[in-house]
Design a protein around this motif. Structure first.
Motif, PDB file in Angstrom:
ATOM      1  N   VAL A  97       0.845  -1.187   0.000  1.00 12.22           N
ATOM      2  CA  VAL A  97       0.000   0.000   0.000  1.00 12.22           C
ATOM      3  C   VAL A  97       0.878   1.234   0.000  1.00 12.22           C
ATOM      4  O   VAL A  97       1.963   1.242   0.610  1.00 12.22           O
ATOM      5  N   ILE A  99       0.302   5.395   0.683  1.00 16.12           N
ATOM      6  CA  ILE A  99      -0.675   6.370   1.177  1.00 16.12           C
ATOM      7  C   ILE A  99      -0.063   7.766   1.123  1.00 16.12           C
ATOM      8  O   ILE A  99       0.856   8.071   1.897  1.00 16.12           O
ATOM      9  N   VAL A 142      -5.226  12.651   4.239  1.00 16.38           N
ATOM     10  CA  VAL A 142      -4.825  11.625   3.284  1.00 16.38           C
ATOM     11  C   VAL A 142      -5.443  11.948   1.930  1.00 16.38           C
ATOM     12  O   VAL A 142      -6.632  12.282   1.833  1.00 16.38           O
ATOM     13  N   GLN A 144      -7.049  10.548  -0.551  1.00 20.56           N
ATOM     14  CA  GLN A 144      -7.722   9.265  -0.749  1.00 20.56           C
ATOM     15  C   GLN A 144      -7.756   8.829  -2.211  1.00 20.56           C
ATOM     16  O   GLN A 144      -7.687   7.631  -2.516  1.00 20.56           O
ATOM     17  N   VAL A 147      -4.491   6.868  -3.120  1.00 21.93           N
ATOM     18  CA  VAL A 147      -4.026   5.721  -2.335  1.00 21.93           C
ATOM     19  C   VAL A 147      -3.945   4.508  -3.269  1.00 21.93           C
ATOM     20  O   VAL A 147      -4.899   4.187  -3.979  1.00 21.93           O
ATOM     21  N   GLU A 149      -3.179   0.407  -3.684  1.00 17.29           N
ATOM     22  CA  GLU A 149      -3.072  -0.880  -2.988  1.00 17.29           C
ATOM     23  C   GLU A 149      -2.803  -1.990  -4.012  1.00 17.29           C
ATOM     24  O   GLU A 149      -3.345  -1.985  -5.115  1.00 17.29           O
ATOM     25  N   LEU A 163      -5.004   0.638   7.837  1.00 18.01           N
ATOM     26  CA  LEU A 163      -4.763   1.858   7.063  1.00 18.01           C
ATOM     27  C   LEU A 163      -4.642   3.070   7.994  1.00 18.01           C
ATOM     28  O   LEU A 163      -3.795   3.947   7.773  1.00 18.01           O
ATOM     29  N   TYR A 166      -1.196   3.107   9.491  1.00 21.95           N
ATOM     30  CA  TYR A 166      -0.147   3.563   8.559  1.00 21.95           C
ATOM     31  C   TYR A 166      -0.220   5.079   8.360  1.00 21.95           C
ATOM     32  O   TYR A 166       0.809   5.747   8.236  1.00 21.95           O
ATOM     33  N   GLN A 167      -1.456   5.616   8.334  1.00 22.00           N
ATOM     34  CA  GLN A 167      -1.618   7.064   8.212  1.00 22.00           C
ATOM     35  C   GLN A 167      -1.000   7.784   9.407  1.00 22.00           C
ATOM     36  O   GLN A 167      -0.335   8.815   9.251  1.00 22.00           O
TER      37      GLN A 167
END
Length: 230
Positions: A97, A99, A142, A144, A147, A149, A163, A166-167
């Motif tokens: 992933v 981000i 973020v 979005q 992002v 994946e 998630l 990780y953010q």
């Protein structure tokens, strides 16, 4: 006799006139010089404090930070067999992933409590000791839409909790990088650009003006100065 008497009277009148002119001349020079002496003795500190306090919160630096947090989730089988450690990558597929996080940082100096204690003078030289700067993270979000994946068919998708974790790691990484950004040095330089012209208007020469913080701020100090507004 009358001629001598007239000459004596005329001479007396001339002498009196000269004395009067000299007295008036001294009086005029004395009155003219007094305001100059008074002006030179005026204490500019109270006026300076009032002017600086009007700045209140002086925002001196703004940074926009873009960071991409990546995580590569690979399943490993780890253990020990016959006193030998092993670490084997399992053929169950990978999860990855990326981000992107955008954050806005601002530095400001609060002059509301600025006082005579922040001013040091030595003769014609003056030093303004700035209050401690403050660094705020005014927003962090973020992106979005961007992002990314990658999840193999044999693996489950990342959970919302993963998630979010990780953010948070991304925000912490941005905060950890703040001491390397030079935001405190930028705040000091921009504060000087505001204060130096103000001091010059009060009669100080630019070469005699110093604007400084009370100390050098290390990484740990900057973390203590950080505030959150989002």
């Amino acid at each position: 006799m009358r001629t001598k008497k007239y000459l004596f009277i005329i001479l007396a009148v001339v002498i009196i006139g000269l004395v009067a002119v000299m007295c008036n001349s001294r009086l005029e020079h004395g009155e003219a010089s007094q305001p100059i002496s008074t002006m030179q003795g005026v204490d500019t500190v109270p006026l300076l404090i009032t002017q600086i306090q009007k700045c209140s919160k002086l925002y001196t630096a703004e940074y926009h930070v873009h960071k991409i947090v990546t995580h590569d989730d690979v399943v490993h089988l780890k253990g020990s067999l016959l006193k030998r450690d092993f670490d084997i990558k399992m053929p169950v597929g990978d999860r990855k992933v990326a981000i992107p996080i955008d954050a806005q940082l601002k530095a400001y100096i609060d002059f509301s409590t600025f006082s005579e204690e922040n001013i040091e003078r030595q003769g014609k030289k003056i030093t303004i000791v700035l209050p401690d700067p403050q660094v705020t993270m005014t927003s962090s979000k973020v992106d979005q839409k961007n992002v990314k994946e990658y999840v193999s068919l044999m693996r489950a998708h990342f959970s919302d909790a993963e998630l979010a974790s990780y953010q948070q790691q991304g925000r912490e990484a941005i905060i950890a990088d703040i001491p390397k950004m030079g935001i405190i040095e930028t705040a000091q330089a921009n504060a000087a650009k505001v204060l130096v012209p103000m001091l010059m208007e009060l009669g100080y020469d630019e070469a005699d003006i110093t604007v400084a913080f009370r100390k050098h701020y290390g990484p740990n100090d900057i973390m203590k100065l950080l505030r959150y507004e989002d």
